[in-house]
Design a protein around this motif. Structure first.
Motif, PDB file in Angstrom:
ATOM      1  N   LEU A 286       0.814  -1.216   0.000  1.00  0.00           N
ATOM      2  CA  LEU A 286       0.000   0.000   0.000  1.00  0.00           C
ATOM      3  C   LEU A 286       0.845   1.262   0.000  1.00  0.00           C
ATOM      4  CD1 LEU A 286      -2.874  -0.782   2.550  1.00  0.00           C
ATOM      5  CD2 LEU A 286      -2.920  -0.931   0.067  1.00  0.00           C
ATOM      6  N   ALA A 287       2.111   1.147   0.393  1.00  0.00           N
ATOM      7  CA  ALA A 287       2.934   2.338   0.599  1.00  0.00           C
ATOM      8  C   ALA A 287       3.222   3.095  -0.681  1.00  0.00           C
ATOM      9  CB  ALA A 287       4.240   1.942   1.287  1.00  0.00           C
ATOM     10  N   ALA A 288       3.282   2.399  -1.831  1.00  0.00           N
ATOM     11  CA  ALA A 288       3.657   3.058  -3.082  1.00  0.00           C
ATOM     12  C   ALA A 288       2.695   4.169  -3.470  1.00  0.00           C
ATOM     13  CB  ALA A 288       3.742   2.023  -4.208  1.00  0.00           C
ATOM     14  N   ASP A 289       1.442   4.071  -3.052  1.00  0.00           N
ATOM     15  CA  ASP A 289       0.434   5.073  -3.415  1.00  0.00           C
ATOM     16  C   ASP A 289       0.294   6.174  -2.373  1.00  0.00           C
ATOM     17  OD1 ASP A 289      -0.193   3.661  -5.747  1.00  0.00           O
ATOM     18  OD2 ASP A 289      -1.597   2.365  -4.672  1.00  0.00           O
ATOM     19  N   LEU A 290       1.149   6.164  -1.364  1.00  0.00           N
ATOM     20  CA  LEU A 290       1.057   7.154  -0.294  1.00  0.00           C
ATOM     21  C   LEU A 290       2.299   8.032  -0.322  1.00  0.00           C
ATOM     22  CD1 LEU A 290      -0.271   4.819   2.563  1.00  0.00           C
ATOM     23  CD2 LEU A 290      -1.592   6.358   1.102  1.00  0.00           C
ATOM     24  N   VAL A 291       2.173   9.189  -0.977  1.00  0.00           N
ATOM     25  CA  VAL A 291       3.297  10.129  -1.097  1.00  0.00           C
ATOM     26  C   VAL A 291       3.112  11.305  -0.167  1.00  0.00           C
ATOM     27  CG1 VAL A 291       4.557  11.633  -2.674  1.00  0.00           C
ATOM     28  CG2 VAL A 291       3.657   9.431  -3.486  1.00  0.00           C
ATOM     29  N   HIS A 292       1.901  11.830  -0.111  1.00  0.00           N
ATOM     30  CA  HIS A 292       1.566  12.983   0.728  1.00  0.00           C
ATOM     31  C   HIS A 292       0.482  12.558   1.709  1.00  0.00           C
ATOM     32  CE1 HIS A 292      -0.161  16.887   1.914  1.00  0.00           C
ATOM     33  NE2 HIS A 292       1.028  17.375   1.619  1.00  0.00           N
ATOM     34  N   PRO A 293       0.458  13.135   2.912  1.00  0.00           N
ATOM     35  CA  PRO A 293      -0.601  12.755   3.871  1.00  0.00           C
ATOM     36  C   PRO A 293      -2.009  12.828   3.306  1.00  0.00           C
ATOM     37  CG  PRO A 293       1.063  14.047   4.996  1.00  0.00           C
ATOM     38  CD  PRO A 293       1.443  14.040   3.535  1.00  0.00           C
ATOM     39  N   ARG A 294      -2.253  13.745   2.356  1.00  0.00           N
ATOM     40  CA  ARG A 294      -3.599  13.857   1.799  1.00  0.00           C
ATOM     41  C   ARG A 294      -3.983  12.630   0.966  1.00  0.00           C
ATOM     42  NH1 ARG A 294      -5.582  18.971   2.682  1.00  0.00           N
ATOM     43  NH2 ARG A 294      -4.012  20.539   3.270  1.00  0.00           N
ATOM     44  N   ASP A 295      -3.012  11.821   0.602  1.00  0.00           N
ATOM     45  CA  ASP A 295      -3.315  10.584  -0.126  1.00  0.00           C
ATOM     46  C   ASP A 295      -4.070   9.595   0.752  1.00  0.00           C
ATOM     47  OD1 ASP A 295      -2.017  11.553  -2.366  1.00  0.00           O
ATOM     48  OD2 ASP A 295      -0.090  10.649  -1.809  1.00  0.00           O
TER      49      ASP A 295
ATOM     50  N   ALA B 122       1.743  16.558  10.831  1.00  0.00           N
ATOM     51  CA  ALA B 122       2.059  16.149   9.463  1.00  0.00           C
ATOM     52  C   ALA B 122       1.570  17.164   8.442  1.00  0.00           C
ATOM     53  CB  ALA B 122       1.445  14.784   9.169  1.00  0.00           C
ATOM     54  N   ALA B 123       0.406  17.743   8.687  1.00  0.00           N
ATOM     55  CA  ALA B 123      -0.174  18.707   7.754  1.00  0.00           C
ATOM     56  C   ALA B 123      -0.984  19.723   8.549  1.00  0.00           C
ATOM     57  CB  ALA B 123      -1.053  17.998   6.723  1.00  0.00           C
ATOM     58  N   PRO B 124      -0.317  20.689   9.172  1.00  0.00           N
ATOM     59  CA  PRO B 124      -1.023  21.679  10.009  1.00  0.00           C
ATOM     60  C   PRO B 124      -2.143  22.368   9.239  1.00  0.00           C
ATOM     61  CG  PRO B 124       1.353  21.871  10.288  1.00  0.00           C
ATOM     62  CD  PRO B 124       1.130  20.920   9.139  1.00  0.00           C
TER      63      PRO B 124
ATOM     64  N   VAL C  89       5.492  -0.880   7.028  1.00  0.00           N
ATOM     65  CA  VAL C  89       6.399   0.213   6.697  1.00  0.00           C
ATOM     66  C   VAL C  89       5.731   1.523   7.101  1.00  0.00           C
ATOM     67  CG1 VAL C  89       7.484  -1.022   4.794  1.00  0.00           C
ATOM     68  CG2 VAL C  89       5.475   0.407   4.345  1.00  0.00           C
ATOM     69  N   ALA C  90       6.547   2.565   7.248  1.00  0.00           N
ATOM     70  CA  ALA C  90       6.036   3.903   7.570  1.00  0.00           C
ATOM     71  C   ALA C  90       6.160   4.759   6.314  1.00  0.00           C
ATOM     72  CB  ALA C  90       6.824   4.498   8.721  1.00  0.00           C
ATOM     73  N   PRO C  91       5.053   5.041   5.622  1.00  0.00           N
ATOM     74  CA  PRO C  91       5.135   5.740   4.332  1.00  0.00           C
ATOM     75  C   PRO C  91       5.479   7.219   4.427  1.00  0.00           C
ATOM     76  CG  PRO C  91       2.849   5.359   4.921  1.00  0.00           C
ATOM     77  CD  PRO C  91       3.681   4.629   5.940  1.00  0.00           C
ATOM     78  N   PHE C  92       5.297   7.818   5.586  1.00  0.00           N
ATOM     79  CA  PHE C  92       5.570   9.246   5.749  1.00  0.00           C
ATOM     80  C   PHE C  92       6.655   9.455   6.809  1.00  0.00           C
ATOM     81  CE2 PHE C  92       0.919   8.717   5.007  1.00  0.00           C
ATOM     82  CZ  PHE C  92       0.896   9.127   3.682  1.00  0.00           C
ATOM     83  N   GLY C  93       7.351  10.571   6.695  1.00  0.00           N
ATOM     84  CA  GLY C  93       8.415  10.853   7.643  1.00  0.00           C
ATOM     85  C   GLY C  93       7.938  11.501   8.926  1.00  0.00           C
ATOM     86  N   ALA C  94       6.771  12.132   8.893  1.00  0.00           N
ATOM     87  CA  ALA C  94       6.306  12.882  10.064  1.00  0.00           C
ATOM     88  C   ALA C  94       5.926  11.941  11.205  1.00  0.00           C
ATOM     89  CB  ALA C  94       5.113  13.752   9.688  1.00  0.00           C
ATOM     90  N   ARG C  95       6.400  12.286  12.395  1.00  0.00           N
ATOM     91  CA  ARG C  95       6.055  11.546  13.602  1.00  0.00           C
ATOM     92  C   ARG C  95       5.657  12.522  14.695  1.00  0.00           C
ATOM     93  NH1 ARG C  95       9.718   6.278  14.744  1.00  0.00           N
ATOM     94  NH2 ARG C  95       9.774   5.412  12.627  1.00  0.00           N
ATOM     95  N   ARG C  96       4.875  12.037  15.630  1.00  0.00           N
ATOM     96  CA  ARG C  96       4.521  12.868  16.784  1.00  0.00           C
ATOM     97  C   ARG C  96       4.844  12.116  18.061  1.00  0.00           C
ATOM     98  NH1 ARG C  96      -0.568  16.859  17.893  1.00  0.00           N
ATOM     99  NH2 ARG C  96       0.016  17.424  20.020  1.00  0.00           N
ATOM    100  N   ARG C  97       5.664  12.733  18.902  1.00  0.00           N
ATOM    101  CA  ARG C  97       5.974  12.125  20.198  1.00  0.00           C
ATOM    102  C   ARG C  97       4.910  12.563  21.203  1.00  0.00           C
ATOM    103  NH1 ARG C  97      11.699  11.125  23.069  1.00  0.00           N
ATOM    104  NH2 ARG C  97      11.722   9.780  21.238  1.00  0.00           N
ATOM    105  N   LEU C  98       4.310  11.596  21.874  1.00  0.00           N
ATOM    106  CA  LEU C  98       3.264  11.877  22.842  1.00  0.00           C
ATOM    107  C   LEU C  98       3.857  12.139  24.223  1.00  0.00           C
ATOM    108  CD1 LEU C  98       0.625   9.155  21.835  1.00  0.00           C
ATOM    109  CD2 LEU C  98       0.901  11.489  20.964  1.00  0.00           C
TER     110      LEU C  98
END
Length: 289
Positions: free
Chosen positions: A174-183, A206-208, A253-262
């Motif tokens: 599924l990761a190949a089709d996920l480039v931007h969070p809006r995907d 990821a997308a303020p 896999v993690a398709p995006f680089g953005a992470r949030r530490r809780l």
């Protein structure tokens, strides 16, 4: 002729325990849940105690019960007494069975984080028997028969085991089709019923400014949601400690680089000091290493 007066009849321990639990928790139903009995049993115990004392301990109302002035005055002493009794029972259990360790933890932590580590503990110390009880909230360790508690917390209690970072994960196909969070709007986004705000928390970094509403199945068991994500059912917000193994093997896999530490972290603690070299102390060292 010596006089032998009859001994003064004491108050029933079960009734005192029912009173303390109901008073501390604010109701008969909550006390019944904690003690593993019915609300009717709590009611009967409290009534027996009040009749023996000749004084009410609770005021009954349509919306529940409220402590009387007498109940309020004596409650702190009973809470302390049953706390001390609970700790004494734990010490007795530990001394009687020094090679048994009982751990309370979340179901997801038990299945995804703790279970993979048990074989190494058994190999290193085959004489230690580790029992795990999965529950949705930490128990009162002063009362419950657990040696260790392993839960996510926002305070600094006990030992830090792991930070908690969240980020979307999915099966590789599924990761190949996920480039931007809006995907994500084009694929099913799985959610956990307990951590229902995970997607929004991640989207904020990821997308303020993006108001994201995930579409997809909701699971009451996070471990099941992870399994379905591995099976390709959609994208899930992964909690790093809980999906680390799947990421390491490539199942996720993690398709995006953005992470949030809780703010919360995975923490391990005990209600009483662990004796150095004891089975519980050794298991705690392994888990927090």
């Amino acid at each position: 002729m010596p006089v032998s007066p009859p001994p003064l009849k004491g108050l029933p321990l079960n009734a005192l325990r029912a009173f303390e639990a109901a008073a501390r928790l604010g109701g008969f139903a909550a006390a019944a849940t904690e003690l593993g009995v019915t609300a009717g049993a709590i009611t009967a115990h409290v009534k027996t105690l009040e009749e023996a004392l000749g004084a009410p301990l609770f005021e009954r109302h349509a919306r529940g019960v409220r402590l009387t002035a007498l109940g309020q005055r004596v409650l702190p002493d009973f809470v302390e007494a049953f706390d001390r009794l609970g700790l004494a029972v734990q010490t007795l259990r530990a001394e009687a069975a020094p090679r048994q360790v009982h751990i309370a933890t979340l179901p997801a932590i038990a299945q995804l984080w703790l279970s993979p580590r048990l074989p190494a503990i058994r190999a290193a110390a085959p004489e230690i028997a580790v029992s795990i009880t999965a529950m949705e909230a930490p128990p009162d360790l002063k009362r419950a028969p657990f040696d260790l508690n392993l839960f996510f917390r926002e305070d600094n209690l006990g030992r830090l085991v792991s930070a908690d970072e969240i980020f979307p994960v999915c099966a590789p196909q599924l990761a190949a089709d996920l480039v931007h969070p809006r995907d994500l709007a084009q694929v099913p986004c799985l959610s956990d019923a307990v951590w229902a705000d995970d997607w929004q928390l991640w989207a904020e970094v990821a997308a303020p400014g993006w108001s994201f509403a995930p579409r997809g199945p909701v699971f009451s068991l996070y471990a099941l949601a992870v399994e379905e994500t591995v099976n390709g059912a959609g994208v899930l917000v992964g909690h790093e400690p809980l999906v680390a193994q799947q990421l390491a093997t490539g199942a996720l896999v993690a398709p995006f680089g953005a992470r949030r530490r809780l703010r919360r972290t995975l923490r391990l603690w005990s209600a009483r000091p662990l004796r150095p070299g004891s089975a519980a102390a050794r298991v705690a060292d392994w888990l927090s290493a």
